[in-house]
Design an enzyme around this catalytic site. Structure first.
Site, PDB file in Angstrom:
ATOM      1  CB  SER A 143      -0.863   0.001   1.262  1.00  0.00           C
ATOM      2  OG  SER A 143      -1.429   1.272   1.476  1.00  0.00           O
ATOM      3  CE1 TYR A 157      -3.817  -2.507   5.404  1.00  0.00           C
ATOM      4  CE2 TYR A 157      -3.026  -0.294   4.920  1.00  0.00           C
ATOM      5  CZ  TYR A 157      -3.616  -1.474   4.499  1.00  0.00           C
ATOM      6  OH  TYR A 157      -3.979  -1.636   3.185  1.00  0.00           O
TER       7      TYR A 157
END
Ligand code: NAP
Length: 269
Positions: A143, A157
């Site tokens: 990401s 995350y």
């Protein structure tokens, strides 16, 4: 050198979003598929659609990849089915939209299993056959968050996505010359079920996500550039500009921006 078209691709998280788009793209190219997720009904429906549209061979492997040992167990099932994947898309992922201290450790361990341990296990299990064949493709869905400084909520995350980025680069350094191409893909904001699945939908409301991309845009660029050996792939113009800015911005400014963005996605207890 460009990779030949793979014969069999394992795609995790194929029941929705980016993973389902990978499955559609692969099937359209004539690649046989192993689709993996927990929602077997969705996988079966997609498998039937792809068989009917493209005549592709599609296997469905229902698996909860957040369970201890799930990645290795999945690889054994795939190989027991007589498949030798020459492409792996480590796409299944999740986030926890709550503070670290308020989250049960069992959920955090499951997060690490799904987002870190399973991708490593699958790569380790399928790589030897790829090396023996002298070609293969591994795509890890990281990401743009991997390039940020993190922020409150989603505590694990950015670290997990940064792991996938650096793991992909290190593994590519090791195997690229042997014909196996490993890429990390760093999407920005993509229109998928991610916000709903991770409890952020109410937080984000009905507002359209700024500069959001469609899953197929991510997949087309990722597939094409992984085939030619690109190691880090940031799909789309706006995410590319953001990634370039993130790299040259002073850390204090990066921290401020990261934390402001994280605030939007954080779910208050
Ligand atoms: N959407 C974005 O803006 C964005 C941005 C950057 C990166 N990403 C990354 O892109 C990847 C795909 O996400 P998406 O946006 O396509 O979201 P999504 O539509 O929610 O898809 C997530 C996929 O992961 C699977 N999954 C989740 N938990 C699982 C588990 N325990 N075991 C097996 N499969 C599991 C889900 O299937 P089941 O629920 O059926 O198990 C689903 O197929 C993720 O790694 C995410 O971090 C997304």
């Amino acid at each position: 050198m460009t990779q030949p078209l793979p014969r069999y691709a394992v795609i995790t998280g194929a029941s929705s979003g980016i993973g389902a788009a990978f499955a559609r793209h692969g099937a359209a190219l004539g690649v046989a598929l192993g689709l993996v997720a927990r929602r077997a009904d969705r996988l079966q429906a997609l498998a039937e659609e792809l068989r009917a549209q493209h005549g592709t061979e599609v296997d469905v492997f229902r698996a909860d990849l957040s369970k201890p040992g799930a990645g290795w167990a999945l690889a054994e099932r795939v190989m027991a089915a007589g498949r030798r994947p020459d492409m792996l898309v480590n796409n299944a992922g999740s986030s926890i939209a709550r503070s670290f201290a308020a989250t049960p450790y069992a959920d955090q361990r499951a997060f690490i299993e799904l987002n870190i341990t399973t991708p490593v296990a699958l790569a380790r299990a399928f790589l030897p056959a790829m090396l023996e064949a002298g070609s293969g493709r591994i795509i890890n869905i990281s990401s743009l968050t991997a390039l940020t400084c993190g922020g409150k909520g989603h505590t694990l995350y950015p670290g997990a996505k940064a792991f996938l980025l650096r793991f992909s680069q290190s593994l590519n350094a090791e195997v690229h010359e042997s014909g196996v191409f490993v890429s990390a893909v760093l999407p920005g904001v993509v229109r998928t079920g991610f916000a709903a699945a991770n409890g952020m939908a109410a937080q984000l409301g009905e507002r359209p996500l700024p500069l959001a991309q469609e899953p197929m845009q991510i997949v087309r660029e990722a597939w094409r550039r992984n085939a030619r050996g690109d190691e880090v792939i940031v799909p789309g113009l706006a995410p590319k500009l953001a990634a370039a800015l993130f790299q040259y911005m002073p850390q204090w400014l990066m921290r401020r921006i990261s934390r402001q963005i994280a605030e939007k996605y954080h779910v208050a207890e």
